[in-house]
Motif scaffolding. Structure first.
Motif, mmCIF file in Angstrom:
data_model
loop_
_atom_site.group_PDB
_atom_site.id
_atom_site.type_symbol
_atom_site.label_atom_id
_atom_site.label_comp_id
_atom_site.label_asym_id
_atom_site.label_seq_id
_atom_site.Cartn_x
_atom_site.Cartn_y
_atom_site.Cartn_z
ATOM 1 N N VAL A 56 11.399 -1.067 8.951
ATOM 2 C CA VAL A 56 11.160 -0.087 9.791
ATOM 3 C C VAL A 56 12.709 -1.324 10.913
ATOM 4 O O VAL A 56 11.794 -3.223 11.634
ATOM 5 N N PHE A 57 13.351 -1.379 11.938
ATOM 6 C CA PHE A 57 13.811 -2.240 12.644
ATOM 7 C C PHE A 57 14.217 -1.669 14.025
ATOM 8 O O PHE A 57 14.573 -0.425 13.796
ATOM 9 N N PHE A 58 13.661 -2.451 14.653
ATOM 10 C CA PHE A 58 13.831 -1.905 16.080
ATOM 11 C C PHE A 58 15.096 -2.436 16.845
ATOM 12 O O PHE A 58 14.933 -4.174 17.388
ATOM 13 N N LEU A 107 3.958 -0.062 16.510
ATOM 14 C CA LEU A 107 4.229 0.377 15.121
ATOM 15 C C LEU A 107 3.149 -0.555 13.944
ATOM 16 O O LEU A 107 2.441 -0.521 12.713
ATOM 17 N N ARG A 108 3.574 -2.077 14.148
ATOM 18 C CA ARG A 108 3.124 -2.776 13.289
ATOM 19 C C ARG A 108 1.350 -2.674 13.008
ATOM 20 O O ARG A 108 0.801 -2.742 11.222
ATOM 21 N N GLN A 109 0.956 -2.445 14.065
ATOM 22 C CA GLN A 109 -0.471 -1.895 14.296
ATOM 23 C C GLN A 109 -1.532 -0.760 13.249
ATOM 24 O O GLN A 109 -2.293 -0.850 11.940
ATOM 25 N N GLU A 110 -0.230 0.035 12.959
ATOM 26 C CA GLU A 110 -0.662 0.574 12.581
ATOM 27 C C GLU A 110 0.013 0.856 9.952
ATOM 28 O O GLU A 110 0.003 1.807 9.638
ATOM 29 N N GLY A 111 0.421 -0.718 10.838
ATOM 30 C CA GLY A 111 0.792 -0.820 8.744
ATOM 31 C C GLY A 111 2.314 -0.966 8.857
ATOM 32 O O GLY A 111 2.088 -0.912 7.491
ATOM 33 N N LEU A 112 3.333 -0.439 9.638
ATOM 34 C CA LEU A 112 4.486 -0.378 9.155
ATOM 35 C C LEU A 112 5.293 -1.697 9.431
ATOM 36 O O LEU A 112 4.691 -2.977 10.042
ATOM 37 N N VAL A 123 6.449 8.536 18.794
ATOM 38 C CA VAL A 123 7.167 7.651 17.157
ATOM 39 C C VAL A 123 6.228 6.988 16.447
ATOM 40 O O VAL A 123 7.090 7.201 15.146
ATOM 41 N N VAL A 124 5.008 6.489 16.398
ATOM 42 C CA VAL A 124 4.288 6.155 15.130
ATOM 43 C C VAL A 124 4.008 7.264 14.304
ATOM 44 O O VAL A 124 4.343 7.569 13.094
ATOM 45 N N GLU A 125 3.958 8.597 14.536
ATOM 46 C CA GLU A 125 3.360 9.983 13.576
ATOM 47 C C GLU A 125 4.889 9.737 12.746
ATOM 48 O O GLU A 125 4.670 10.166 11.999
ATOM 49 N N GLU A 126 5.820 10.201 13.699
ATOM 50 C CA GLU A 126 7.268 10.655 13.201
ATOM 51 C C GLU A 126 7.503 9.532 11.899
ATOM 52 O O GLU A 126 7.746 9.854 11.075
ATOM 53 N N ARG A 162 5.906 7.137 10.607
ATOM 54 C CA ARG A 162 4.777 6.950 9.219
ATOM 55 C C ARG A 162 4.990 8.448 8.194
ATOM 56 O O ARG A 162 5.020 7.773 7.003
ATOM 57 N N GLU A 163 5.402 9.407 8.687
ATOM 58 C CA GLU A 163 5.768 10.829 8.163
ATOM 59 C C GLU A 163 6.951 9.771 7.550
ATOM 60 O O GLU A 163 7.521 10.283 5.948
ATOM 61 N N LEU A 164 8.055 9.301 7.832
ATOM 62 C CA LEU A 164 9.628 9.237 7.154
ATOM 63 C C LEU A 164 8.943 8.036 6.436
ATOM 64 O O LEU A 164 9.326 8.216 4.762
ATOM 65 N N VAL A 165 8.534 6.911 6.563
ATOM 66 C CA VAL A 165 8.505 6.102 5.344
ATOM 67 C C VAL A 165 7.596 6.423 4.299
ATOM 68 O O VAL A 165 7.826 5.781 3.115
ATOM 69 N N ASP A 166 6.814 7.039 4.288
ATOM 70 C CA ASP A 166 5.962 7.735 4.104
ATOM 71 C C ASP A 166 6.244 8.590 2.302
ATOM 72 O O ASP A 166 6.295 9.196 1.906
#
Ligand code: AMP
Length: 433
Positions: free
Chosen positions: A342-344, A362-367, A424-427, A429-433
């Motif tokens: 992900v690039f912000f 986002l980073r706290q979610e491991g992204l 945004v975090v869930e969205e 996460r779903e995409l990159v998983d």
């Protein structure tokens, strides 16, 4: 005058290399594999200081080995102790075993390390003055299964990295067998002295065993005719070797019995082994790793009684080179690790201020999120995202900032959609998983 005067005054020392981010995929993959194997085989990690007393190596590796008599970085520390930068780790781990009284721990006592070592060698391909090793040491048991398991671990390390290897194995008997053999070997080599290479002539007095490792062409016919250690070792050692290789047969690990393999360090007895890249077995400085049994080492270092032990070490710069060679020659590419997916990107002062909070979430979610909040133009930021191979960019413009939203852009297709910041975090996460 320094032997390194061709380097600029602040340049890196000759024979030393920095480990750089561009090689991260190799280092990380090797480390993760080592750690995974160590865990699976139940080895505990040990780290010993980079500096040790000189005496530790002179009395274990041996005064007459190149490592000790030519290659140690040695100096006196501020307290007047003669110290060296560690040239290898088996002696240090054994020192730690003794000084922490580990002989009372349950056996086998298994320890692994990932460390850097220093040898003042003539730098050349695959031979540096600072290098890294992954190694394992197992104390407390003298059974062929110990060596079989160590060899299996090395074999698995290489094969899971995609590398084919050739294993050479030998038994050098007890220290007494070896002494008797060396007397015989020395007599034989002296009778052929005038045909030996200059390098081997030098070794004749100090360490004749090492001549068997010589890769000089003129030495080869002499080595072929030399007395073989197998004829000097006891029946028990021969049987021991056969038992080790029987395990290897059962594990379907191919090997070559190599009567010239001696691994000239003083502390070894019985089993010794080395791993090579196929087709590079006869090249000097090409072993990927090696090891063996060293039952007297802890006693030499002051422990009351002998403690059977065996171990191995793998030279990681050489493994890295083998991986790179494989990438060049075959349809093989080691995967990059932890690429930022992900690039912000942001546009405008208010967005920039809000950006860090969102990035943090986002980073706290491991992204894995990167950005360049210093850049103002969206185009520059998206170009950077592309360069870094980001899968998605999140774009926070003035409108999105005001509405509590953010745009998610698929970097491959260019498709974009707007989502609420709180989702945004869930969205993502779903995409990159
Ligand atoms: P040794 O115990 O000396 O045989 O070292 C074990 C492994 O470490 C070797 O098989 C090499 O892969 C690696 N190694 C030893 N010395 C060096 C060096 N000077 N530079 C790079 N790798 C080395």
């Amino acid at each position: 005058m320094s032997d390194d005067s061709s380097n600029p005054p602040y340049g890196i020392l000759k024979g030393m290399k920095d480990v750089l981010p561009k090689d991260e995929k190799y280092w990380r993959t090797m480390y993760e594999k080592a750690q995974e194997l160590a865990d699976a085989y139940h080895y505990g990690r040990i780290e010993t200081p980079v500096l040790e007393r000189k005496e530790l190596f002179t009395s274990s590796v041996g005064e007459d080995t190149d490592i000790v008599n030519k290659e140690m970085y040695e100096f006196e520390d501020n307290g007047g102790n003669e110290v060296v930068l560690k040239p290898e780790n088996t002696a240090s781990v054994a020192r730690s075993f003794v000084s922490h009284g580990m002989r009372v721990d349950s056996k086998p006592k298994k320890m692994w390390y990932w460390d850097q070592f220093y040898r003042y060698e003539q730098p050349q391909s695959g031979r540096f003055r600072r290098f890294h090793q992954f190694g394992c040491e197992s104390f407390g048991v003298k059974e062929p299964v110990v060596e079989a398991e160590l060899i299996n671990m090395m074999y698995t390390f290489f094969s899971e990295l995609g590398l084919e290897t050739k294993i050479h194995i030998n038994n050098i008997g007890s220290p007494e067998d070896r002494e008797n053999y060396i007397v015989e070997l020395e007599g034989y080599l002296k009778s052929k002295k005038s045909y030996l290479s200059e390098h081997s002539k030098e070794k004749l007095e100090s360490n004749p065993l090492r001549i068997l490792d010589s890769k000089q062409e003129e030495d080869q016919p002499i080595i072929e005719e030399a007395p073989q250690i197998i004829d000097w070792i006891e029946e028990e050692s021969k049987q021991y070797m056969m038992d080790v290789v029987e395990y290897l047969d059962k594990l379907e690990i191919p090997y070559t019995l190599d009567s010239t393999l001696v691994r000239g360090l003083d502390y070894y007895n019985d089993t010794v082994f080395e791993f090579f890249e196929p087709g590079r077995e006869d090249k000097a400085q090409s072993a990927l790793g090696g090891g063996g049994r060293y039952d007297s080492l802890t006693k030499q270092l002051g422990d009351k009684e002998e403690m059977p032990a065996a171990g191995f070490s793998i030279g990681l710069e050489r493994v890295l080179k083998a991986l790179r060679r494989k990438e060049q020659e075959e349809d093989f590419e080691l995967e990059e690790v932890n690429q930022n997916n992900v690039f912000f990107a942001q546009l405008g002062e208010d967005s920039r201020k809000q950006a860090l909070n969102l990035i943090d979430k986002l980073r706290q979610e491991g992204l894995f999120v990167d950005h360049n909040l210093g850049k103002k133009s969206l185009r520059d930021q998206l170009e950077l995202a592309d360069e870094q191979g980001a899968e998605y960019s999140l774009i926070l413009g003035q409108k999105e900032t005001k509405n509590g939203e953010v745009i998610i852009r698929d970097m491959d297709s260019g498709d974009q959609r707007t989502v609420a910041q709180k989702n945004v975090v869930e969205e993502v996460r779903e995409l990159v998983d």
